[in-house]
Scaffold this active site. Structure first.
Site, PDB file in Angstrom:
ATOM      1  N   THR A 120       0.846  -1.185   0.000  1.00  0.00           N
ATOM      2  CA  THR A 120       0.000   0.000   0.000  1.00  0.00           C
ATOM      3  C   THR A 120       0.885   1.240   0.000  1.00  0.00           C
ATOM      4  O   THR A 120       1.890   1.304   0.705  1.00  0.00           O
ATOM      5  CB  THR A 120      -1.041  -0.027   1.150  1.00  0.00           C
ATOM      6  OG1 THR A 120      -1.616   1.275   1.284  1.00  0.00           O
ATOM      7  CG2 THR A 120      -0.463  -0.469   2.469  1.00  0.00           C
ATOM      8  N   HIS A 121       0.511   2.197  -0.849  1.00  0.00           N
ATOM      9  CA  HIS A 121       1.375   3.353  -1.110  1.00  0.00           C
ATOM     10  C   HIS A 121       0.556   4.641  -1.026  1.00  0.00           C
ATOM     11  O   HIS A 121      -0.551   4.708  -1.586  1.00  0.00           O
ATOM     12  CB  HIS A 121       1.984   3.194  -2.520  1.00  0.00           C
ATOM     13  CG  HIS A 121       2.944   4.276  -2.859  1.00  0.00           C
ATOM     14  ND1 HIS A 121       4.224   4.324  -2.351  1.00  0.00           N
ATOM     15  CD2 HIS A 121       2.818   5.384  -3.642  1.00  0.00           C
ATOM     16  CE1 HIS A 121       4.837   5.398  -2.806  1.00  0.00           C
ATOM     17  NE2 HIS A 121       4.006   6.060  -3.598  1.00  0.00           N
ATOM     18  N   ASP A 150       6.167  -5.980  -7.766  1.00  0.00           N
ATOM     19  CA  ASP A 150       7.088  -6.626  -8.707  1.00  0.00           C
ATOM     20  C   ASP A 150       8.500  -6.124  -8.398  1.00  0.00           C
ATOM     21  O   ASP A 150       8.723  -5.506  -7.356  1.00  0.00           O
ATOM     22  CB  ASP A 150       6.655  -6.388 -10.171  1.00  0.00           C
ATOM     23  CG  ASP A 150       6.778  -4.932 -10.597  1.00  0.00           C
ATOM     24  OD1 ASP A 150       7.328  -4.125  -9.817  1.00  0.00           O
ATOM     25  OD2 ASP A 150       6.330  -4.613 -11.711  1.00  0.00           O
ATOM     26  N   GLY A 197      10.212  -3.712  -9.570  1.00  0.00           N
ATOM     27  CA  GLY A 197      10.457  -2.267  -9.651  1.00  0.00           C
ATOM     28  C   GLY A 197      10.108  -1.552  -8.346  1.00  0.00           C
ATOM     29  O   GLY A 197       9.654  -2.163  -7.381  1.00  0.00           O
TER      30      GLY A 197
HETATM   31  C1  GAR Z   1       1.254   4.357   4.862  1.00  0.00           C
HETATM   32  O1  GAR Z   1       0.829   5.606   4.401  1.00  0.00           O
HETATM   33  C2  GAR Z   1       1.890   3.569   3.725  1.00  0.00           C
HETATM   34  O2  GAR Z   1       1.301   3.779   2.495  1.00  0.00           O
HETATM   35  C3  GAR Z   1       3.276   4.145   3.730  1.00  0.00           C
HETATM   36  O3  GAR Z   1       3.608   4.173   5.092  1.00  0.00           O
HETATM   37  C4  GAR Z   1       2.426   4.482   5.838  1.00  0.00           C
HETATM   38  C5  GAR Z   1       2.329   3.508   6.985  1.00  0.00           C
HETATM   39  O4  GAR Z   1       1.504   3.998   7.995  1.00  0.00           O
HETATM   40  N1  GAR Z   1       4.150   3.349   2.923  1.00  0.00           N
HETATM   41  C6  GAR Z   1       5.031   3.862   2.085  1.00  0.00           C
HETATM   42  O5  GAR Z   1       5.230   5.054   1.969  1.00  0.00           O
HETATM   43  C7  GAR Z   1       5.792   2.833   1.280  1.00  0.00           C
HETATM   44  N2  GAR Z   1       6.455   3.448   0.176  1.00  0.00           N
HETATM   45  P1  GAR Z   1       1.309   3.185   9.359  1.00  0.00           P
HETATM   46  O6  GAR Z   1       2.693   2.779   9.871  1.00  0.00           O
HETATM   47  O7  GAR Z   1       0.622   4.156  10.268  1.00  0.00           O
HETATM   48  O8  GAR Z   1       0.465   1.991   9.050  1.00  0.00           O
END
Ligand code: GAR
Length: 192
Positions: free
Chosen positions: A110-111, A143, A145
């Site tokens: 999740t991003h 994947d 990337g």
């Molecule tokens: C989330 O917003 C997730 O998408 C991000 O870290 C946060 C985790 O929040 N991930 C990335 O940026 C990955 N590239 P949390 O620790 O409160 O669940």
């Protein structure tokens, strides 16, 4: 009665997405079970698992450490819980070849941006710097990337006047938590 979907969740930080999933499972809204939570550091979010008696593991990658060795260790630790689905929920490391060979196709991330815009570790900051009016969150199949895998689901979030990185990220995370629960539910339905 069906067997709940076995999930391993990987985190690096506060774990609020993990907690939202655990609460949805506790409430009977998702036919899944988090069988273990893994991290690459002593992440505060591991406590959400510990509080529920869920197994945790930490596989650290030391500065200058051997990445391939770390990747194999993470793969083995995750595989030992026999997951149907591996979820990266705020896991801030890129996995390697071993991990993808083992879990490719059932490893989702999740991003906090609408991919393919703003991949990488500073998605919220980068969206603000680009002055976009709309950003959001994406769940995708990982994947090799950096945030390039097939998109599974997205939600848009408006950037409000006066937003800073923290306020925008928090509103995105509200949507991310909902989206993650929805995707895990659908995964269960599609993989009976
Ligand atoms: C989330 O917003 C997730 O998408 C991000 O870290 C946060 C985790 O929040 N991930 C990335 O940026 C990955 N590239 P949390 O620790 O409160 O669940």
């Amino acid at each position: 009665m069906t067997v709940p979907l076995r999930c391993v969740v990987l985190i690096s930080g506060t774990g609020t997405l993990l907690n939202a999933l655990l609460e949805a499972i506790d409430a009977g809204k998702v036919d899944a079970q988090v069988v273990a939570v893994g991290a690459d550091r002593a992440a505060p979010g591991l406590q959400f698992a510990t509080d529920r008696g869920i197994d945790t593991f930490i596989v650290k990658l030391d500065r200058g450490g051997d990445r391939a060795e770390w990747d194999r260790a993470l793969t083995e630790a995750t595989a030992s819980f026999h997951p149907d689905l591996v979820i990266s929920a705020g896991f801030m490391k890129l996995v390697g070849r071993w991990f993808l060979e083992r879990f490719g196709g059932r490893f989702i991330n999740t991003h906090p941006a609408l991919l393919p815009s703003f991949p990488g570790a500073h998605a919220v900051r980068d969206a603000l710097a680009a002055s976009v009016e709309v950003t959001g969150c994406t769940i995708f199949a990982v994947d090799e990337g950096v945030d390039t895998g097939p998109i599974i689901a997205q939600t848009a979030v408006a950037v409000l006047p006066g937003d800073d990185e923290a306020s925008l990220h928090e509103r995105i995370k509200v949507e991310e938590r909902r989206l993650l629960i929805k995707v895990v539910k659908e995964w269960r339905r599609n993989h009976e």
